[in-house]
Design a protein around this motif. Structure first.
Motif, PDB file in Angstrom:
ATOM      1  N   UNK A 161       0.805  -1.225   0.000  1.00  0.00           N
ATOM      2  CA  UNK A 161       0.000   0.000   0.000  1.00  0.00           C
ATOM      3  C   UNK A 161       0.839   1.276   0.000  1.00  0.00           C
ATOM      4  N   UNK A 162       0.162   2.359  -0.298  1.00  0.00           N
ATOM      5  CA  UNK A 162       0.774   3.690  -0.243  1.00  0.00           C
ATOM      6  C   UNK A 162      -0.259   4.658   0.319  1.00  0.00           C
ATOM      7  N   UNK A 163       0.223   5.646   1.023  1.00  0.00           N
ATOM      8  CA  UNK A 163      -0.660   6.683   1.565  1.00  0.00           C
ATOM      9  C   UNK A 163      -0.009   8.035   1.356  1.00  0.00           C
ATOM     10  N   UNK A 175      -6.096  16.409   3.203  1.00  0.00           N
ATOM     11  CA  UNK A 175      -6.258  15.478   2.091  1.00  0.00           C
ATOM     12  C   UNK A 175      -5.509  14.206   2.456  1.00  0.00           C
ATOM     13  N   UNK A 176      -6.194  13.063   2.395  1.00  0.00           N
ATOM     14  CA  UNK A 176      -5.557  11.782   2.701  1.00  0.00           C
ATOM     15  C   UNK A 176      -5.967  10.761   1.646  1.00  0.00           C
ATOM     16  N   UNK A 177      -4.975  10.161   1.014  1.00  0.00           N
ATOM     17  CA  UNK A 177      -5.195   9.089   0.038  1.00  0.00           C
ATOM     18  C   UNK A 177      -4.509   7.846   0.581  1.00  0.00           C
ATOM     19  N   UNK A 178      -5.233   6.745   0.661  1.00  0.00           N
ATOM     20  CA  UNK A 178      -4.688   5.503   1.208  1.00  0.00           C
ATOM     21  C   UNK A 178      -5.200   4.349   0.354  1.00  0.00           C
ATOM     22  N   UNK A 179      -4.314   3.674  -0.348  1.00  0.00           N
ATOM     23  CA  UNK A 179      -4.758   2.583  -1.214  1.00  0.00           C
ATOM     24  C   UNK A 179      -3.661   1.554  -1.400  1.00  0.00           C
ATOM     25  N   UNK A 180      -4.089   0.342  -1.726  1.00  0.00           N
ATOM     26  CA  UNK A 180      -3.150  -0.732  -2.025  1.00  0.00           C
ATOM     27  C   UNK A 180      -2.754  -0.662  -3.496  1.00  0.00           C
TER      28      UNK A 180
END
Length: 330
Positions: A161-163, A175-180
């Motif tokens: 994952x990356x965030x 702003x928060x993006x969190x995904x595999x």
């Protein structure tokens, strides 16, 4: 799904007590309980209390060193390295965070990289923490291999994952993006298998390497990277940053994070940036830009009110089965 509502402070205490009962020391229990509550309140609830059960099992089986004392070094002023000593990733970050923030404000950019830990749980947690300090953050981590680069291929990557986070004008709504880098998370695949739900085509392959909509068959096979080769490229870049920089194991060399007694040796790297070095109006400009994008119908993630600490007014919902398992562990 039957849910129970608990005051957040009570839930945090429950998580801490469960960790202590499973063999964790006080510092480990406190750090993990704090991250679990943050995921439940402000992030990805599926990797909050449901994932806590994996940690409790890990403490008892020896996959996680509950008495770990991370070793923090600084080979260069802009680089902090933590050897998590086989413990949880959250504790090493907790110990390094004040220095990481201070160095970032002083130097403009600083890097925290950590090896020899259990997989870090909700990656957005680390990014949110730094956004609340007014910093941009990019966090990446690798995990035990469970993802094939393409249909018909063999398992090659973790979900990796990356965030990403950035402070906005509303300082407590970054702003928060969190995904595999996989088409879905391992947790989502497990949930679909448990409920007997079909999964979208493109999420996983079966044991023969063929596309499947059967979640149970996907568990026996492999997840797929999102977007084919593009997602596999992202997984590879994350592997380089997370495992390569930290000295942790490559995903292919990690044991199962849910079985056995071997330490996982996962890696995590966080790049922190002071965004106002060149443009003092960074946050206000970004806030206006996100508003423009949203007005055009684009999905803008994050921008939720978040806090480092919880209050008496905070309540969370926990799946009743999960809650009962945690209570029985005490």
């Amino acid at each position: 799904m039957d849910q129970q509502t608990l005051p957040a402070r009570e839930a945090e205490k429950l998580a801490e007590q469960a960790c202590l009962a499973a063999g964790a020391n006080q510092a480990t229990a406190s750090a993990l309980a704090k991250a679990t509550i943050s995921a439940a309140l402000f992030g990805r609830s599926g990797v909050g209390f449901p994932h806590l059960l994996d940690y409790l099992s890990g403490f008892r089986a020896g996959r996680i060193n509950g008495n770990a004392q991370p070793k923090l070094t600084s080979p260069l002023p802009a680089i902090l390295h933590s050897d998590a000593s086989g413990g949880i990733a959250q504790l090493g970050f907790e110990l390094a965070a004040p220095t990481l923030v201070e160095r970032t404000r002083e130097l403009g950019v600083a890097i925290f990289t950590q090896g020899n830990s259990y997989p870090p749980g909700e990656l957005g947690y680390y990014a949110r923490r730094l956004a609340l300090e007014g910093l941009i953050a990019l966090a990446v981590s690798n995990s035990p291999a469970a993802v094939a680069g393409s249909p018909g291929g063999k398992i090659a990557f973790g979900t990796n994952p990356m965030a990403f986070s950035a402070p906005l004008t509303e300082a407590d709504a970054p702003l928060v993006i969190d995904q595999a880098s996989s088409a879905t998370t391992f947790v989502s695949l497990v949930k679909a298998a448990e409920s007997g739900s079909k999964i979208p085509e493109g999420w996983a392959i079966d044991e023969k390497g063929e596309m499947t909509t059967d979640a149970a068959a996907g568990l026996r096979g492999a997840l797929l990277a999102f977007g084919g080769a593009k997602g596999a490229n992202v997984a590879m870049m994350i592997e380089c940053l997370a495992a390569g920089l930290s000295g942790a194991s490559w995903s292919l060399d990690m044991p199962d994070f849910q079985r056995g007694s071997r330490p996982i040796d996962a890696g995590m790297t966080i790049i922190a940036i002071q965004p106002t070095v060149i443009d003092k109006e960074f946050s206000s400009r970004l806030t206006r830009q996100l508003d423009r994008i949203a007005e055009r119908g684009a999905y803008v993630p994050g921008r939720r009110l978040v806090r480092s600490n919880i209050s008496e007014e905070d309540y969370i919902e926990i799946d009743s089965v999960v809650l009962e398992k945690i209570r029985r562990s005490l």
